[in-house]
Design a protein around this motif. Structure first.
Motif, PDB file in Angstrom:
ATOM      1  N   GLU B 179       0.844  -1.215   0.017  1.00 12.51           N
ATOM      2  CA  GLU B 179      -0.031  -0.002   0.057  1.00 12.51           C
ATOM      3  C   GLU B 179       0.752   1.331   0.027  1.00 12.51           C
ATOM      4  N   PRO B 180       1.675   1.369  -1.038  1.00 15.10           N
ATOM      5  CA  PRO B 180       2.338   2.509  -1.209  1.00 15.10           C
ATOM      6  C   PRO B 180       1.645   3.813  -1.622  1.00 15.10           C
ATOM      7  N   GLU B 181       2.203   5.011  -1.545  1.00 17.40           N
ATOM      8  CA  GLU B 181       1.594   6.243  -1.903  1.00 17.40           C
ATOM      9  C   GLU B 181       1.917   6.550  -3.285  1.00 17.40           C
ATOM     10  N   VAL B 182       3.417   6.135  -3.420  1.00 15.70           N
ATOM     11  CA  VAL B 182       3.805   6.472  -4.849  1.00 15.70           C
ATOM     12  C   VAL B 182       4.481   5.064  -5.462  1.00 15.70           C
ATOM     13  N   LEU B 183       4.214   4.935  -6.879  1.00 10.63           N
ATOM     14  CA  LEU B 183       4.907   3.784  -7.291  1.00 10.63           C
ATOM     15  C   LEU B 183       5.877   4.103  -8.552  1.00 10.63           C
ATOM     16  N   LEU B 184       7.186   4.111  -8.134  1.00 10.91           N
ATOM     17  CA  LEU B 184       8.161   4.170  -9.058  1.00 10.91           C
ATOM     18  C   LEU B 184       8.360   3.092 -10.017  1.00 10.91           C
ATOM     19  N   MET B 185       8.447   3.150 -11.292  1.00  6.55           N
ATOM     20  CA  MET B 185       8.889   2.262 -12.158  1.00  6.55           C
ATOM     21  C   MET B 185       9.886   2.494 -13.169  1.00  6.55           C
ATOM     22  N   ASP B 186      10.939   1.697 -13.205  1.00  4.32           N
ATOM     23  CA  ASP B 186      12.120   1.887 -13.666  1.00  4.32           C
ATOM     24  C   ASP B 186      12.241   0.946 -15.081  1.00  4.32           C
ATOM     25  N   GLU B 187      11.704   1.473 -16.210  1.00  3.77           N
ATOM     26  CA  GLU B 187      11.643   0.668 -17.546  1.00  3.77           C
ATOM     27  C   GLU B 187      11.139  -0.519 -17.300  1.00  3.77           C
ATOM     28  N   PRO B 188       9.627  -0.528 -16.627  1.00  5.12           N
ATOM     29  CA  PRO B 188       9.273  -1.750 -16.465  1.00  5.12           C
ATOM     30  C   PRO B 188       8.993  -2.750 -17.476  1.00  5.12           C
ATOM     31  N   CYS B 189       8.931  -2.417 -18.690  1.00  5.15           N
ATOM     32  CA  CYS B 189       8.462  -3.508 -19.815  1.00  5.15           C
ATOM     33  C   CYS B 189       9.879  -3.487 -20.647  1.00  5.15           C
ATOM     34  N   SER B 190      10.804  -3.272 -20.191  1.00  2.90           N
ATOM     35  CA  SER B 190      11.917  -3.094 -21.267  1.00  2.90           C
ATOM     36  C   SER B 190      12.608  -4.668 -21.460  1.00  2.90           C
ATOM     37  N   ALA B 191      12.100  -5.498 -20.493  1.00  2.00           N
ATOM     38  CA  ALA B 191      12.515  -6.992 -20.681  1.00  2.00           C
ATOM     39  C   ALA B 191      11.316  -7.646 -21.082  1.00  2.00           C
ATOM     40  N   LEU B 192      10.210  -6.988 -21.498  1.00  2.00           N
ATOM     41  CA  LEU B 192       9.034  -7.773 -22.125  1.00  2.00           C
ATOM     42  C   LEU B 192       8.679  -7.847 -23.303  1.00  2.00           C
ATOM     43  N   ASP B 193       7.825  -8.857 -23.806  1.00  2.00           N
ATOM     44  CA  ASP B 193       7.557  -8.793 -25.120  1.00  2.00           C
ATOM     45  C   ASP B 193       6.253  -8.014 -25.346  1.00  2.00           C
ATOM     46  N   PRO B 194       5.801  -7.574 -26.603  1.00  2.00           N
ATOM     47  CA  PRO B 194       4.661  -6.585 -26.787  1.00  2.00           C
ATOM     48  C   PRO B 194       3.451  -6.972 -26.200  1.00  2.00           C
ATOM     49  N   ILE B 195       3.057  -8.269 -26.064  1.00  2.00           N
ATOM     50  CA  ILE B 195       1.838  -8.632 -25.597  1.00  2.00           C
ATOM     51  C   ILE B 195       1.992  -8.415 -23.856  1.00  2.00           C
ATOM     52  N   ALA B 196       3.069  -8.593 -23.331  1.00  2.00           N
ATOM     53  CA  ALA B 196       3.218  -8.296 -21.851  1.00  2.00           C
ATOM     54  C   ALA B 196       3.213  -7.029 -21.531  1.00  2.00           C
ATOM     55  N   THR B 197       3.912  -6.611 -22.415  1.00  2.00           N
ATOM     56  CA  THR B 197       4.081  -5.060 -22.349  1.00  2.00           C
ATOM     57  C   THR B 197       2.651  -4.383 -22.375  1.00  2.00           C
ATOM     58  N   SER B 198       1.676  -4.551 -23.295  1.00  2.00           N
ATOM     59  CA  SER B 198       0.472  -4.104 -23.480  1.00  2.00           C
ATOM     60  C   SER B 198      -0.364  -4.263 -22.046  1.00  2.00           C
ATOM     61  N   GLN B 199      -0.054  -5.360 -21.538  1.00  2.00           N
ATOM     62  CA  GLN B 199      -0.771  -5.965 -20.118  1.00  2.00           C
ATOM     63  C   GLN B 199      -0.296  -4.928 -19.317  1.00  2.00           C
ATOM     64  N   VAL B 200       1.195  -4.735 -18.828  1.00  2.00           N
ATOM     65  CA  VAL B 200       1.577  -3.952 -17.906  1.00  2.00           C
ATOM     66  C   VAL B 200       0.928  -2.447 -18.070  1.00  2.00           C
ATOM     67  N   GLU B 201       1.016  -2.004 -19.388  1.00  2.00           N
ATOM     68  CA  GLU B 201       0.779  -0.723 -19.878  1.00  2.00           C
ATOM     69  C   GLU B 201      -0.652  -0.378 -19.247  1.00  2.00           C
ATOM     70  N   GLU B 202      -1.549  -1.462 -19.502  1.00  2.00           N
ATOM     71  CA  GLU B 202      -3.010  -1.228 -19.145  1.00  2.00           C
ATOM     72  C   GLU B 202      -2.996  -1.134 -17.574  1.00  2.00           C
ATOM     73  N   LEU B 203      -2.241  -1.856 -16.940  1.00  2.00           N
ATOM     74  CA  LEU B 203      -2.297  -2.020 -15.713  1.00  2.00           C
ATOM     75  C   LEU B 203      -1.705  -0.582 -14.983  1.00  2.00           C
ATOM     76  N   ILE B 204      -0.785   0.072 -15.512  1.00  2.00           N
ATOM     77  CA  ILE B 204      -0.388   1.169 -15.146  1.00  2.00           C
ATOM     78  C   ILE B 204      -1.431   2.311 -15.250  1.00  2.00           C
ATOM     79  N   ASP B 205      -2.143   2.246 -16.296  1.00  2.00           N
ATOM     80  CA  ASP B 205      -3.236   3.013 -16.346  1.00  2.00           C
ATOM     81  C   ASP B 205      -4.518   2.967 -15.134  1.00  2.00           C
ATOM     82  N   GLN B 206      -4.584   1.736 -14.757  1.00  2.00           N
ATOM     83  CA  GLN B 206      -5.352   1.528 -13.606  1.00  2.00           C
ATOM     84  C   GLN B 206      -4.659   1.779 -12.536  1.00  2.00           C
ATOM     85  N   LEU B 207      -3.451   1.924 -12.381  1.00  2.00           N
ATOM     86  CA  LEU B 207      -3.180   2.170 -11.058  1.00  2.00           C
ATOM     87  C   LEU B 207      -3.041   3.532 -10.598  1.00  2.00           C
TER      88      LEU B 207
END
Lengths: 401, 265
Positions: B179-207
């Protein structure tokens, strides 16, 4: 001609062959060196090897024959001449092969590969030889001594006149007891030292302290034994055993265990240090990033991740403790006894192997042959420990690759 | 979709979550961050973009004091979280990091079960009294990271056995569980393939609904897709900071324009 001279002469011949082969290759190539299939040095090496290897093979075969009694020791000069002749023939063969199209590089590489395989075979064959010789003598022992008495007997009283009680249990007990104490001393200290070195120490402290700990690993075990004999043993007796009424023995299980533990500290710490360092930094970052303290990070993430490797390190340390001899002789004495009191003198399997083999008994008496049965038992115990340790360490490595 | 974002922005803008003033970072002799001042808003995704070595990750790591773990790093200036200086001597970096979570470039699940990975933070911070509470937190975090349906039947299998994208979402769940207040993400998708990237991006939008999210990215398309605010870093300077739309359509600085049009970087 003695064999060593023959060997030396063929070595000189090989060097000469190298030089001749190389220059022949140069002249065979003419002005355009690229016409040669293999570079001139390979031609040189091939001629050298062609001269040296046959001589070595002749001498090796002759030595084997002499050991098995087919030829006499007096045949030495003849063998030397044959070896030298083989070297000359090889040299001549090598030189005739030199030419633009000769694949000297491939041939040299095949020969080198053969030498590498041969060396690995020697290492394996030696192990097999040791095991076989142990097995052979152990078999003789069990023909004249009942195996049930050996494995389950609680008495160890060898006598010169025969009719000895040769039960391994008191020795096994001493071995395990001393090793256990050694591990109780060395594992926490070594592990904590490793944690400090890899997680907390600054580069400078680490640069000084790590070599300092590793110096301990370079001390010969007999020196540790002296330390046990003149310092630790009397100290434990005068300050603990006697005042508490636990015994009067200067040599005790505890003395040997403590000193052996000190000997194992650098072993445990440098192995664990490597293993802890192999835990990826990203796991530490992850834990710290979630708000763990450094100590929580170590306890909950780094150590669990390193645990299999640390267990492997401990097992390797245990197998060293079990095989240790000198510290036990000087620290724990030589009386075979089964007792719980750690201030009592006891002894281990390795010590008894030495004393049984250095005695005056007839070599074919059970009193001497029992040493091989003891050795084989020890070998099996440490082999099992090592196999388990290597298995665990390997499994751990796969986790991060 | 952009227009919708803009509407929401208008609602939440004004709540400054993190404010940095004249921040300087030195690695030994190297002056890695120069005079960076920026206000990061609550319930907003802020993207840090810029060429490699421009200092965006370094600055990100200042926000939860991860640079403290590097002995040669030295930080000057003031960074405040909710108005309180995080480099004040009374602030414990350990407590700060519980409030400012971090997700790393490479998925780094602990070699534990999926459940234990997510439960790690709540456990060390003593956030629960009993197992049932913990179960609930774990489920909530995994749902929040859009991973629950995929792993609910194998919570006690090792987290390292998941696929790359699942591992990264597990790491996000692990960060969210605290339960943080701020979430820092250091290139969270750079090791992921395009499908996983889009899932994580969707998640970021919800966060964004709950947290202030700061994301470092190499991909300008990603910055444009997920963020409402963008900061462009170049050679240790914060060159330009503003609404993502403005940065990508009408950059004020010539360096920003050169970078987003692909001429430098």
């Amino acid at each position: 001609m003695p064999l060593s001279w023959a060997l030396f002469a063929s070595f000189l011949l090989a060097i000469a062959g190298y030089l001749v082969g190389r220059s022949r290759a140069f002249s065979a190539a003419g002005p355009d060196i690229r016409k040669l299939h293999s570079r001139p040095t390979y031609h040189g090496f091939l001629v050298g090897l062609a001269a040296f290897l046959p001589a070595v093979v002749v001498i090796a075969i002759a030595s084997l024959l002499r050991m098995s009694g087919v030829i006499m020791a007096e045949a030495g000069p003849v063998v030397g001449l044959v070896a030298l002749a083989a070297a000359v023939v090889g040299l001549g063969w090598g030189i005739t092969r030199i030419g633009v199209d000769f694949h000297a590089r491939n041939t040299v590489e095949r020969i080198v590969l053969g030498i590498l395989i041969f060396c690995s075979l020697i290492a394996i064959a030696t192990t097999a030889g040791i095991v076989l010789s142990l097995l052979f003598e152990t078999g003789k022992f069990f023909q004249i001594y009942d195996w049930k008495t050996f494995f389950f007997g609680t008495e160890w009283t060898p006598r010169f006149q025969g009719n000895s009680q040769l039960g391994i249990l008191p020795l096994l007990w001493g071995t395990l007891y001393i090793s256990l104490i050694a591990l109780i001393v060395s594992v926490p200290i070594g592990l904590f030292a490793a944690i400090y070195m890899s997680e907390y120490a600054s580069k400078r402290v680490r640069g000084i302290a790590k070599p300092a700990i590793e110096i301990l690993a370079g001390i010969p075990t007999i020196v540790y034994g002296l330390f046990a004999l003149v310092t630790v043993g009397p100290m434990l007796r005068d300050y603990f055993a006697q005042p508490m009424g636990w015994g009067n023995s200067g040599s005790s299980v505890l003395t040997a265990g403590l000193v052996m533990g000190i000997m194992l500290i650098p072993f445990v710490s440098s192995l664990s240090d490597d293993i802890i360092n192999a835990v990826p930094q990203s796991l530490r970052d992850g834990a710290l990033g979630l708000g763990s303290t450094p100590s929580e990070t170590i306890r909950k993430v780094v150590l669990p991740a390193a645990l299999p490797g640390v267990v492997g390190a401990v097992l390797l340390a245990a197998s060293r403790a079990i095989g240790e001899t000198m510290i036990v002789v000087l620290g724990a004495g030589a009386s075979a006894r089964m007792d719980l009191n750690p201030f009592e003198a006891m002894t281990t399997i390795t010590v008894k192997i030495v004393s049984q083999l250095t005695g005056d008994s007839d070599f074919n008496s059970p009193e001497t042959l029992v040493a091989f049965a003891l050795g084989l038992t020890l070998f099996v115990i440490t082999l099992v420990l090592n196999v388990v340790a290597l298995y665990i360490v390997r499994k751990y490595r796969e986790q991060y690759e | 979709m952009y227009d919708m974002n803009r509407v929401e922005n208008a609602v939440s803008q004004g709540d400054i979550k993190i404010s940095a003033n004249d921040v300087q970072v030195y690695y030994g002799d190297k002056h890695a961050i120069k005079d960076v001042s920026v206000d990061i808003l609550d319930k907003t995704v802020t993207a840090f973009i810029g060429p490699s070595g421009c200092g965006k990750s370094t600055f990100l790591r200042c926000i939860n004091r991860m640079n403290d773990t590097i002995p040669i790093a030295r930080i000057e200036g003031r960074i405040a979280l909710d108005g309180e200086d995080i480099y004040d001597r009374r602030v414990d970096p350990v407590q700060l990091r519980a409030k400012v979570g971090m997700v790393f470039q490479k998925p780094n699940p602990f070699p534990k079960s999926i459940y234990d990975n997510v439960a790690y933070g709540p456990r060390i911070h003593g956030m629960t009294r009993n197992r049932a509470d913990l179960d609930q937190i774990v489920e909530k975090a995994l749902r929040g990271a859009a991973l629950w349906n995929e792993v609910k039947d194998r919570l006690h299998e090792p987290g390292t056995g998941l696929s790359g994208g699942q591992q990264q979402r597990l790491c996000i769940a692990r960060a969210v569980a605290t339960e943080p207040e701020v979430l820092l993400m250091d290139e969270p998708c750079s090791a992921l393939d395009p499908i996983a990237t889009s899932q994580v991006e969707e998640l970021i939008d919800q966060l964004r609904e709950k947290y202030s999210v700061v994301i470092v990215t190499h991909s300008m398309q990603q910055a444009a897709r997920v963020s409402q605010k963008t900061a462009f870093f170049h050679l240790g300077h914060l060159v330009e900071y503003g609404d993502t739309d403005d940065i990508f359509t009408k950059p004020q600085d010539s360096r920003t324009e050169a970078y987003i049009s692909g001429r430098i970087g």
